[in-house]
Write a protein that holds these residues in place. Structure first.
Motif, PDB file in Angstrom:
ATOM      1  N   THR A 164      -5.288  13.001   4.943  1.00 39.15           N
ATOM      2  CA  THR A 164      -5.908  12.823   6.199  1.00 39.15           C
ATOM      3  C   THR A 164      -6.491  11.754   4.460  1.00 39.15           C
ATOM      4  OG1 THR A 164      -6.736  13.891   7.075  1.00 39.15           O
ATOM      5  CG2 THR A 164      -8.349  12.629   6.475  1.00 39.15           C
ATOM      6  N   PHE A 165      -7.188  10.239   4.757  1.00 38.91           N
ATOM      7  CA  PHE A 165      -7.871   9.294   4.076  1.00 38.91           C
ATOM      8  C   PHE A 165      -9.129   8.742   4.671  1.00 38.91           C
ATOM      9  CE2 PHE A 165      -3.491   8.814   3.305  1.00 38.91           C
ATOM     10  CZ  PHE A 165      -2.799   9.034   2.638  1.00 38.91           C
ATOM     11  N   PRO A 166     -10.148   9.821   4.054  1.00 32.21           N
ATOM     12  CA  PRO A 166     -11.604   8.657   4.616  1.00 32.21           C
ATOM     13  C   PRO A 166     -11.245   7.451   4.666  1.00 32.21           C
ATOM     14  CG  PRO A 166     -11.735  10.684   2.961  1.00 32.21           C
ATOM     15  CD  PRO A 166      -9.894  10.112   2.505  1.00 32.21           C
ATOM     16  N   VAL A 171      -7.203   1.393  -2.196  1.00 33.94           N
ATOM     17  CA  VAL A 171      -6.014   1.470  -1.901  1.00 33.94           C
ATOM     18  C   VAL A 171      -5.873   2.387  -3.826  1.00 33.94           C
ATOM     19  CG1 VAL A 171      -3.777   0.200  -3.061  1.00 33.94           C
ATOM     20  CG2 VAL A 171      -5.607  -0.946  -0.920  1.00 33.94           C
ATOM     21  N   LYS A 172      -6.587   1.745  -4.289  1.00 32.04           N
ATOM     22  CA  LYS A 172      -6.365   2.834  -5.868  1.00 32.04           C
ATOM     23  C   LYS A 172      -6.173   5.165  -5.524  1.00 32.04           C
ATOM     24  CE  LYS A 172      -6.132   0.125 -10.446  1.00 32.04           C
ATOM     25  NZ  LYS A 172      -7.726  -0.400 -11.495  1.00 32.04           N
ATOM     26  N   GLN A 173      -7.360   4.354  -5.138  1.00 33.14           N
ATOM     27  CA  GLN A 173      -7.511   6.338  -4.659  1.00 33.14           C
ATOM     28  C   GLN A 173      -6.710   6.695  -3.959  1.00 33.14           C
ATOM     29  OE1 GLN A 173     -12.304   5.309  -3.814  1.00 33.14           O
ATOM     30  NE2 GLN A 173     -12.459   6.070  -4.708  1.00 33.14           N
ATOM     31  N   ILE A 174      -6.151   5.403  -2.399  1.00 32.00           N
ATOM     32  CA  ILE A 174      -4.916   6.227  -1.697  1.00 32.00           C
ATOM     33  C   ILE A 174      -4.350   6.693  -2.350  1.00 32.00           C
ATOM     34  CG2 ILE A 174      -4.225   5.488   0.710  1.00 32.00           C
ATOM     35  CD1 ILE A 174      -7.177   4.406   1.295  1.00 32.00           C
ATOM     36  N   PHE A 175      -3.552   5.903  -3.188  1.00 28.82           N
ATOM     37  CA  PHE A 175      -2.160   5.992  -3.872  1.00 28.82           C
ATOM     38  C   PHE A 175      -2.505   7.625  -4.680  1.00 28.82           C
ATOM     39  CE2 PHE A 175       0.509   1.990  -4.211  1.00 28.82           C
ATOM     40  CZ  PHE A 175       0.271   1.916  -2.639  1.00 28.82           C
ATOM     41  N   LEU A 178      -1.833  10.024  -1.984  1.00 19.41           N
ATOM     42  CA  LEU A 178      -0.017  10.074  -1.711  1.00 19.41           C
ATOM     43  C   LEU A 178       0.673  11.178  -3.115  1.00 19.41           C
ATOM     44  CD1 LEU A 178      -0.225   6.764  -0.067  1.00 19.41           C
ATOM     45  CD2 LEU A 178       0.104   8.796   0.923  1.00 19.41           C
ATOM     46  N   ALA A 179       0.459  10.136  -4.317  1.00 17.53           N
ATOM     47  CA  ALA A 179       1.233  10.666  -5.132  1.00 17.53           C
ATOM     48  C   ALA A 179       0.783  12.282  -5.631  1.00 17.53           C
ATOM     49  CB  ALA A 179       0.663   9.768  -6.749  1.00 17.53           C
ATOM     50  N   ALA A 180       0.099  12.063  -5.222  1.00 15.31           N
ATOM     51  CA  ALA A 180      -0.400  13.966  -5.633  1.00 15.31           C
ATOM     52  C   ALA A 180       0.109  14.793  -4.618  1.00 15.31           C
ATOM     53  CB  ALA A 180      -2.175  14.264  -5.151  1.00 15.31           C
ATOM     54  N   ASP A 181       0.542  14.450  -3.541  1.00 14.51           N
ATOM     55  CA  ASP A 181       0.842  15.405  -2.812  1.00 14.51           C
ATOM     56  C   ASP A 181       2.207  15.955  -2.370  1.00 14.51           C
ATOM     57  OD1 ASP A 181       2.314  16.390   0.346  1.00 14.51           O
ATOM     58  OD2 ASP A 181       0.558  15.587   0.531  1.00 14.51           O
ATOM     59  N   PRO A 182       2.568  17.022  -2.791  1.00 10.36           N
ATOM     60  CA  PRO A 182       3.866  17.905  -2.666  1.00 10.36           C
ATOM     61  C   PRO A 182       4.869  17.591  -2.015  1.00 10.36           C
ATOM     62  CG  PRO A 182       1.960  19.032  -1.836  1.00 10.36           C
ATOM     63  CD  PRO A 182       1.742  18.736  -2.523  1.00 10.36           C
ATOM     64  N   VAL A 183       4.572  17.735  -0.481  1.00 12.45           N
ATOM     65  CA  VAL A 183       5.411  17.539   0.037  1.00 12.45           C
ATOM     66  C   VAL A 183       5.825  15.875   0.649  1.00 12.45           C
ATOM     67  CG1 VAL A 183       6.022  18.125   2.687  1.00 12.45           C
ATOM     68  CG2 VAL A 183       4.439  19.086   1.702  1.00 12.45           C
ATOM     69  N   LEU A 184       5.472  14.818   0.237  1.00 12.68           N
ATOM     70  CA  LEU A 184       5.750  13.998   0.595  1.00 12.68           C
ATOM     71  C   LEU A 184       6.601  13.263  -0.835  1.00 12.68           C
ATOM     72  CD1 LEU A 184       2.970  11.762   1.066  1.00 12.68           C
ATOM     73  CD2 LEU A 184       4.873  12.283   2.651  1.00 12.68           C
ATOM     74  N   GLU A 185       8.214  12.204  -0.423  1.00 11.65           N
ATOM     75  CA  GLU A 185       8.602  11.987  -1.638  1.00 11.65           C
ATOM     76  C   GLU A 185       8.914  10.344  -1.996  1.00 11.65           C
ATOM     77  OE1 GLU A 185      13.057  13.896  -0.820  1.00 11.65           O
ATOM     78  OE2 GLU A 185      11.842  15.468  -0.747  1.00 11.65           O
ATOM     79  N   GLY A 186       9.657  10.021  -3.170  1.00 10.26           N
ATOM     80  CA  GLY A 186       9.926   9.029  -3.326  1.00 10.26           C
ATOM     81  C   GLY A 186       8.868   8.482  -4.509  1.00 10.26           C
ATOM     82  N   GLU A 187       8.799   6.782  -4.640  1.00 10.74           N
ATOM     83  CA  GLU A 187       8.131   6.677  -5.862  1.00 10.74           C
ATOM     84  C   GLU A 187       7.005   5.579  -4.417  1.00 10.74           C
ATOM     85  OE1 GLU A 187       7.712   6.734  -8.634  1.00 10.74           O
ATOM     86  OE2 GLU A 187       9.401   8.783  -8.562  1.00 10.74           O
ATOM     87  N   ILE A 214       5.028   5.743   4.507  1.00 12.92           N
ATOM     88  CA  ILE A 214       3.495   6.054   4.656  1.00 12.92           C
ATOM     89  C   ILE A 214       2.813   4.655   4.697  1.00 12.92           C
ATOM     90  CG2 ILE A 214       1.040   7.622   4.436  1.00 12.92           C
ATOM     91  CD1 ILE A 214       3.499   8.886   5.730  1.00 12.92           C
ATOM     92  N   VAL A 215       2.534   4.182   3.210  1.00 13.71           N
ATOM     93  CA  VAL A 215       1.760   3.156   2.959  1.00 13.71           C
ATOM     94  C   VAL A 215       2.263   1.942   3.906  1.00 13.71           C
ATOM     95  CG1 VAL A 215       1.545   1.682   1.307  1.00 13.71           C
ATOM     96  CG2 VAL A 215       2.244   3.472   0.837  1.00 13.71           C
ATOM     97  N   GLU A 216       3.449   1.044   4.637  1.00 10.84           N
ATOM     98  CA  GLU A 216       3.695   1.172   5.436  1.00 10.84           C
ATOM     99  C   GLU A 216       3.117   1.088   6.665  1.00 10.84           C
ATOM    100  OE1 GLU A 216       8.183   0.472   5.310  1.00 10.84           O
ATOM    101  OE2 GLU A 216       8.086  -0.450   3.760  1.00 10.84           O
ATOM    102  N   GLN A 217       2.770   2.005   6.990  1.00 12.55           N
ATOM    103  CA  GLN A 217       2.506   2.934   8.670  1.00 12.55           C
ATOM    104  C   GLN A 217       1.013   2.462   8.087  1.00 12.55           C
ATOM    105  OE1 GLN A 217       3.442   6.584   9.201  1.00 12.55           O
ATOM    106  NE2 GLN A 217       1.694   6.809  11.127  1.00 12.55           N
ATOM    107  N   MET A 218       0.613   2.719   7.003  1.00 13.97           N
ATOM    108  CA  MET A 218      -0.537   2.462   6.945  1.00 13.97           C
ATOM    109  C   MET A 218      -1.249   0.761   7.337  1.00 13.97           C
ATOM    110  SD  MET A 218      -2.331   5.031   3.526  1.00 13.97           S
ATOM    111  CE  MET A 218      -3.433   4.529   4.166  1.00 13.97           C
ATOM    112  N   GLN A 219      -0.187  -0.088   6.144  1.00 11.33           N
ATOM    113  CA  GLN A 219      -0.746  -1.119   6.447  1.00 11.33           C
ATOM    114  C   GLN A 219       0.031  -1.683   7.300  1.00 11.33           C
ATOM    115  OE1 GLN A 219       1.733  -2.717   2.915  1.00 11.33           O
ATOM    116  NE2 GLN A 219       0.494  -3.631   2.907  1.00 11.33           N
ATOM    117  N   ALA A 220       0.599  -1.708   8.406  1.00 10.22           N
ATOM    118  CA  ALA A 220       0.674  -2.180  10.051  1.00 10.22           C
ATOM    119  C   ALA A 220      -0.313  -1.560  11.039  1.00 10.22           C
ATOM    120  CB  ALA A 220       2.328  -1.349  10.733  1.00 10.22           C
TER     121      ALA A 220
END
Length: 396
Positions: A164-166, A171-175, A178-187, A214-220
């Motif tokens: 969840t992103f309030p 953008v930096k805070q969202i990234f 995303l980077a800290a989520d242990p379930v997601l993968e990739g750079e 996820i980032v692409e989904q958020m942008q779209a």
């Protein structure tokens, strides 16, 4: 000249080379026209006939045994395929994207979810279910049969995770999230997307999903939302583009967290733009000083911050800042596109989590004095509580 087998007086006959000693025996016309008997082929010996029968019997016996064995093997395989498995407690299993049946079967056997990988892969392939199994993380029930495991993987009912992103994050805070989520993968993308281009929301995904996806989904999703809101905006707004809508919505997002206040806050800034007044928004000062990292929670805005010349300091510049200062949600965007119809030009915190609005500077100054009194009382109560705590600690 006389024809063979014909007498001189026109009678047909045959030459008897047998007991008659080569005598010519007369024949009737019917007998003469009858074809001579063809000799029968030589008969096989009894020994040869016996070997052929033995060989054919052997072949038939082998075919029968092979058929019985195949049927028994298939029966056993399907019986094992449908029998309860060895798993003693519920567990999770990840079907890797692109994994084949054999790879999945081997991993299941290693995890003691199934007992025989070869049967799982063979029967699953025979049933044509191998290509239908979907990647994802699944919860496998204790004692699940190979058939039940296969059907679970075919169903695609994998474990869903969410992030969840309030509204109001940069953008930096969202990234960082995303980077800290242990379930997601990739750079994550090397280049940050433009500020304001990511839609705040809750996103569901399966284990191993790609961060870039996820980032692409958020942008779209944000682009689609902005188009929808812009197409249903008031016709008399003092803004000329979707980009300006996004910039002002980001300011409204950071100014108030109360949904019912957003249309009023938006009306204040829009009224100021109409009158060519500076917006004088504190969140724009913060973004100009700290950027997308955000202001530390324990650091207040100083007077020097308000006079610092940055492209985002709306106490210094006129009009809107060059870019959004955060990622606004739907409510903030709709508040700017369809603001309340007011004459408000000012607002200040009222001590209840909301704001007091004013049409004139005098009314606004009175609201400011009340707010400062509330702040002073709160500070005094905090200091008194601290003194009591220190006294109690000294007594102990």
């Amino acid at each position: 000249m006389t024809e063979p087998n014909q007498t001189t007086n026109g009678q047909f006959g045959r030459q008897d080379n047998g007991e008659a000693g080569g005598r010519f025996i007369p024949q009737s016309p019917n007998e003469a026209l009858r074809p001579e008997k063809v000799p029968s082929p030589p008969k096989r010996s009894r020994e040869a006939r016996s070997q052929l029968v033995i060989f054919l019997n052997f072949v038939m016996s082998m075919i029968t045994l092979a058929t019985i064995g195949a049927v028994a093997l298939v029966y056993y395989a399907f019986h094992e395929y449908q029998a309860p498995g060895p798993l003693e407690t519920n567990t999770t299993f990840l079907v890797r994207e692109g994994a084949g049946v054999k790879e999945i079967a081997s991993a299941l056997e290693r995890r003691n979810i199934i007992s025989q990988a070869r049967i799982f892969s063979s029967v699953t392939s025979f049933l044509g279910a191998g290509e239908a199994m979907r990647h994802g993380e699944y919860e496998v029930k204790a004692g699940a049969s190979m058939e039940e495991v296969m059907e679970l993987f075919r169903s695609g009912k994998s474990i869903q995770y969410s992030i969840t992103f309030p509204e109001g994050l940069t953008v930096k805070q969202i990234f960082k999230r995303l980077a800290a989520d242990p379930v997601l993968e990739g750079e994550l993308p090397v280049d940050l997307p433009p500020e304001g281009s990511l839609r705040p929301d809750t996103y569901k995904f399966t284990r191993g999903s790609d961060r870039k996806a996820i980032v692409e989904q958020m942008q779209a999703s944000q682009a689609k939302l902005i188009d929808q809101v812009w197409n249903h905006r008031d016709s008399d707004l003092p803004i000329d583009s979707k980009e300006q809508l996004l910039v002002l919505a980001s300011i409204v997002e950071k100014e108030t967290g109360k949904p019912d206040e957003r249309p009023q806050v938006a009306s204040v800034f829009l009224n100021r733009l109409r009158k060519n007044m500076r917006l004088q928004s504190d969140p724009t000062i913060i973004y100009g000083v700290y950027g997308g990292d955000g202001k530390p929670a324990d650091k207040p805005i100083t007077q020097s911050d308000k006079t610092k010349e940055t492209p985002y300091n709306t106490y210094v510049i006129k009009g809107l800042p060059p870019t959004p200062i955060a990622n606004p949600g739907r409510a903030a965007l709709e508040a700017v596109a369809n603001p309340s119809k007011t004459d408000y030009l000012y607002f200040v915190a009222d001590g209840t989590g909301g704001h007091a609005f004013a049409k004139t500077l005098d009314d606004h100054n009175a609201n400011v004095r009340r707010w400062r009194q509330i702040e002073a009382e709160a500070a005094k109560q905090k200091a008194d509580a601290g003194s009591e705590t220190d006294a109690a600690q000294d007594a102990n």
